[in-house]
Design a protein around this motif. Structure first.
Motif, PDB file in Angstrom:
ATOM      1  N   ARG A   1      35.723  37.292  56.458  1.00  0.00           N
ATOM      2  CA  ARG A   1      36.143  38.054  55.267  1.00  0.00           C
ATOM      3  C   ARG A   1      36.284  37.139  54.059  1.00  0.00           C
ATOM      4  NH1 ARG A   1      35.586  41.526  51.707  1.00  0.00           N
ATOM      5  NH2 ARG A   1      37.425  42.581  50.934  1.00  0.00           N
ATOM      6  N   ILE A   2      36.829  35.948  54.274  1.00  0.00           N
ATOM      7  CA  ILE A   2      36.938  34.997  53.165  1.00  0.00           C
ATOM      8  C   ILE A   2      35.547  34.675  52.624  1.00  0.00           C
ATOM      9  CG2 ILE A   2      37.526  32.615  52.556  1.00  0.00           C
ATOM     10  CD1 ILE A   2      39.928  32.885  54.526  1.00  0.00           C
ATOM     11  N   LEU A   3      34.591  34.439  53.512  1.00  0.00           N
ATOM     12  CA  LEU A   3      33.223  34.163  53.059  1.00  0.00           C
ATOM     13  C   LEU A   3      32.624  35.358  52.327  1.00  0.00           C
ATOM     14  CD1 LEU A   3      31.782  32.093  56.023  1.00  0.00           C
ATOM     15  CD2 LEU A   3      32.267  31.299  53.703  1.00  0.00           C
ATOM     16  N   GLU A   4      32.907  36.564  52.794  1.00  0.00           N
ATOM     17  CA  GLU A   4      32.432  37.759  52.096  1.00  0.00           C
ATOM     18  C   GLU A   4      32.990  37.804  50.673  1.00  0.00           C
ATOM     19  OE1 GLU A   4      33.684  41.023  54.546  1.00  0.00           O
ATOM     20  OE2 GLU A   4      32.158  40.625  56.064  1.00  0.00           O
ATOM     21  N   LEU A   5      34.273  37.495  50.536  1.00  0.00           N
ATOM     22  CA  LEU A   5      34.891  37.481  49.209  1.00  0.00           C
ATOM     23  C   LEU A   5      34.268  36.406  48.328  1.00  0.00           C
ATOM     24  CD1 LEU A   5      38.605  37.929  50.331  1.00  0.00           C
ATOM     25  CD2 LEU A   5      37.220  39.631  49.109  1.00  0.00           C
ATOM     26  N   LEU A   6      34.013  35.253  48.911  1.00  0.00           N
ATOM     27  CA  LEU A   6      33.422  34.146  48.141  1.00  0.00           C
ATOM     28  C   LEU A   6      31.961  34.401  47.796  1.00  0.00           C
ATOM     29  CD1 LEU A   6      35.020  31.067  49.920  1.00  0.00           C
ATOM     30  CD2 LEU A   6      35.636  32.076  47.700  1.00  0.00           C
ATOM     31  N   ALA A   7      31.296  35.241  48.565  1.00  0.00           N
ATOM     32  CA  ALA A   7      29.900  35.571  48.253  1.00  0.00           C
ATOM     33  C   ALA A   7      29.797  36.246  46.895  1.00  0.00           C
ATOM     34  CB  ALA A   7      29.301  36.462  49.342  1.00  0.00           C
ATOM     35  N   GLY A   8      30.864  36.879  46.444  1.00  0.00           N
ATOM     36  CA  GLY A   8      30.896  37.512  45.127  1.00  0.00           C
ATOM     37  C   GLY A   8      31.138  36.534  43.990  1.00  0.00           C
ATOM     38  N   GLY A   9      31.412  35.289  44.325  1.00  0.00           N
ATOM     39  CA  GLY A   9      31.641  34.272  43.299  1.00  0.00           C
ATOM     40  C   GLY A   9      32.909  33.484  43.580  1.00  0.00           C
ATOM     41  N   GLU A  10      33.074  32.439  42.825  1.00  0.00           N
ATOM     42  CA  GLU A  10      34.204  31.529  42.976  1.00  0.00           C
ATOM     43  C   GLU A  10      35.530  32.273  42.803  1.00  0.00           C
ATOM     44  OE1 GLU A  10      34.412  27.120  41.418  1.00  0.00           O
ATOM     45  OE2 GLU A  10      34.894  28.523  39.796  1.00  0.00           O
ATOM     46  N   GLN A  11      36.505  31.944  43.657  1.00  0.00           N
ATOM     47  CA  GLN A  11      37.822  32.575  43.571  1.00  0.00           C
ATOM     48  C   GLN A  11      38.906  31.539  43.823  1.00  0.00           C
ATOM     49  OE1 GLN A  11      38.607  36.313  45.377  1.00  0.00           O
ATOM     50  NE2 GLN A  11      36.435  36.847  45.538  1.00  0.00           N
ATOM     51  N   SER A  12      40.055  31.785  43.254  1.00  0.00           N
ATOM     52  CA  SER A  12      41.189  30.878  43.458  1.00  0.00           C
ATOM     53  C   SER A  12      41.798  31.126  44.832  1.00  0.00           C
ATOM     54  CB  SER A  12      42.248  31.088  42.375  1.00  0.00           C
ATOM     55  OG  SER A  12      42.923  32.313  42.576  1.00  0.00           O
ATOM     56  N   SER A  13      42.503  30.111  45.313  1.00  0.00           N
ATOM     57  CA  SER A  13      43.166  30.265  46.615  1.00  0.00           C
ATOM     58  C   SER A  13      44.196  31.393  46.552  1.00  0.00           C
ATOM     59  CB  SER A  13      43.814  28.949  47.048  1.00  0.00           C
ATOM     60  OG  SER A  13      44.749  28.514  46.088  1.00  0.00           O
ATOM     61  N   GLY A  14      44.838  31.570  45.395  1.00  0.00           N
ATOM     62  CA  GLY A  14      45.806  32.656  45.238  1.00  0.00           C
ATOM     63  C   GLY A  14      45.174  34.030  45.356  1.00  0.00           C
ATOM     64  N   GLU A  15      44.004  34.195  44.733  1.00  0.00           N
ATOM     65  CA  GLU A  15      43.293  35.484  44.821  1.00  0.00           C
ATOM     66  C   GLU A  15      42.882  35.768  46.264  1.00  0.00           C
ATOM     67  OE1 GLU A  15      41.063  35.647  40.488  1.00  0.00           O
ATOM     68  OE2 GLU A  15      40.243  34.333  42.046  1.00  0.00           O
ATOM     69  N   LEU A  16      42.333  34.760  46.917  1.00  0.00           N
ATOM     70  CA  LEU A  16      41.907  34.914  48.306  1.00  0.00           C
ATOM     71  C   LEU A  16      43.093  35.234  49.206  1.00  0.00           C
ATOM     72  CD1 LEU A  16      39.438  31.915  48.483  1.00  0.00           C
ATOM     73  CD2 LEU A  16      38.803  34.338  48.587  1.00  0.00           C
ATOM     74  N   THR A  17      44.163  34.503  49.007  1.00  0.00           N
ATOM     75  CA  THR A  17      45.360  34.698  49.831  1.00  0.00           C
ATOM     76  C   THR A  17      45.904  36.115  49.674  1.00  0.00           C
ATOM     77  OG1 THR A  17      45.920  32.359  49.752  1.00  0.00           O
ATOM     78  CG2 THR A  17      47.718  33.880  50.260  1.00  0.00           C
ATOM     79  N   ALA A  18      45.952  36.615  48.453  1.00  0.00           N
ATOM     80  CA  ALA A  18      46.478  37.963  48.217  1.00  0.00           C
ATOM     81  C   ALA A  18      45.668  39.012  48.975  1.00  0.00           C
ATOM     82  CB  ALA A  18      46.483  38.265  46.720  1.00  0.00           C
ATOM     83  N   VAL A  19      44.345  38.911  48.923  1.00  0.00           N
ATOM     84  CA  VAL A  19      43.490  39.886  49.609  1.00  0.00           C
ATOM     85  C   VAL A  19      43.648  39.767  51.126  1.00  0.00           C
ATOM     86  CG1 VAL A  19      41.098  40.567  50.060  1.00  0.00           C
ATOM     87  CG2 VAL A  19      41.818  40.027  47.732  1.00  0.00           C
ATOM     88  N   ILE A  20      43.604  38.540  51.632  1.00  0.00           N
ATOM     89  CA  ILE A  20      43.683  38.329  53.078  1.00  0.00           C
ATOM     90  C   ILE A  20      45.050  38.745  53.618  1.00  0.00           C
ATOM     91  CG2 ILE A  20      43.582  36.601  54.914  1.00  0.00           C
ATOM     92  CD1 ILE A  20      40.845  37.400  53.682  1.00  0.00           C
ATOM     93  N   GLN A  21      46.106  38.434  52.890  1.00  0.00           N
ATOM     94  CA  GLN A  21      47.437  38.862  53.329  1.00  0.00           C
ATOM     95  C   GLN A  21      47.531  40.378  53.386  1.00  0.00           C
ATOM     96  OE1 GLN A  21      49.928  36.622  50.513  1.00  0.00           O
ATOM     97  NE2 GLN A  21      50.869  35.637  52.289  1.00  0.00           N
ATOM     98  N   ARG A  22      46.992  41.051  52.393  1.00  0.00           N
ATOM     99  CA  ARG A  22      47.024  42.511  52.351  1.00  0.00           C
ATOM    100  C   ARG A  22      46.205  43.111  53.493  1.00  0.00           C
ATOM    101  NH1 ARG A  22      45.287  43.058  47.484  1.00  0.00           N
ATOM    102  NH2 ARG A  22      43.129  43.514  47.984  1.00  0.00           N
ATOM    103  N   GLU A  23      45.003  42.571  53.732  1.00  0.00           N
ATOM    104  CA  GLU A  23      44.111  43.157  54.727  1.00  0.00           C
ATOM    105  C   GLU A  23      44.459  42.776  56.168  1.00  0.00           C
ATOM    106  OE1 GLU A  23      40.022  42.371  53.696  1.00  0.00           O
ATOM    107  OE2 GLU A  23      40.214  43.388  51.763  1.00  0.00           O
ATOM    108  N   PHE A  24      44.978  41.556  56.377  1.00  0.00           N
ATOM    109  CA  PHE A  24      45.215  41.078  57.738  1.00  0.00           C
ATOM    110  C   PHE A  24      46.692  40.885  58.075  1.00  0.00           C
ATOM    111  CE2 PHE A  24      40.828  39.967  56.884  1.00  0.00           C
ATOM    112  CZ  PHE A  24      40.193  40.266  58.087  1.00  0.00           C
ATOM    113  N   GLY A  25      47.548  40.927  57.063  1.00  0.00           N
ATOM    114  CA  GLY A  25      48.977  40.788  57.308  1.00  0.00           C
ATOM    115  C   GLY A  25      49.379  39.411  57.820  1.00  0.00           C
ATOM    116  N   ILE A  26      48.685  38.376  57.374  1.00  0.00           N
ATOM    117  CA  ILE A  26      49.029  37.023  57.809  1.00  0.00           C
ATOM    118  C   ILE A  26      49.687  36.253  56.661  1.00  0.00           C
ATOM    119  CG2 ILE A  26      47.219  36.985  59.577  1.00  0.00           C
ATOM    120  CD1 ILE A  26      45.549  35.214  57.741  1.00  0.00           C
ATOM    121  N   SER A  27      50.347  35.171  56.990  1.00  0.00           N
ATOM    122  CA  SER A  27      51.107  34.398  56.000  1.00  0.00           C
ATOM    123  C   SER A  27      50.189  33.538  55.128  1.00  0.00           C
ATOM    124  CB  SER A  27      52.106  33.492  56.720  1.00  0.00           C
ATOM    125  OG  SER A  27      51.404  32.496  57.455  1.00  0.00           O
TER     126      SER A  27
END
Length: 128
Positions: free
Chosen positions: A14-40
């Protein structure tokens, strides 16, 4: 770690899918992954580290932000490895395309009415 071990994890995919859309900050990635997977946040950081350490992602600093992007090399290597197996599904996809085209042609020829072996309820009502 083998490429398929890296890609076998749904969070990393999923992180790679998000990055396929272009460069993203760790904060942006973390927010999406936390919401979708419920991990810290530390768990997301660990997944980002695995991607970085295995060459699937690169990171660059911009002030206090860390910006991640896809590193295409390992994905190209996976694509090359998969090439020997493409024949197994390419032929089936070609067959599917042929059947879809045949169905479209039949609908054009019959005026959009699907061809069936049984009469429709409206045709049965006309016969009575």
């Amino acid at each position: 770690m083998h490429a398929f071990d890296v890609l076998g994890d749904p969070v990393r995919r999923r992180i790679l899918e998000l990055l396929a859309g272009g460069e993203q900050s760790s904060g942006e990635l973390t927010a999406v992954i936390q919401r979708e997977f419920g991990i810290s946040q530390p768990a997301v950081s660990q997944h980002l580290r695995v991607l970085r350490d295995n060459g699937f992602a690169r990171v660059r600093a911009q002030g206090t932000r860390r910006l991640y992007s896809v590193e295409p090399g390992p994905l190209q290597e996976v694509d090359v490895w998969l090439e020997r197996f493409r024949g197994f599904w390419s032929q089936r996809l070609d067959s599917l395309a042929t059947e879809l085209a045949r169905g479209k042609r039949e609908r054009r020829m019959t005026g959009g009415t699907p061809r069936t072996s049984e009469a429709s309820p409206t045709e049965e009502a006309k016969d009575t």
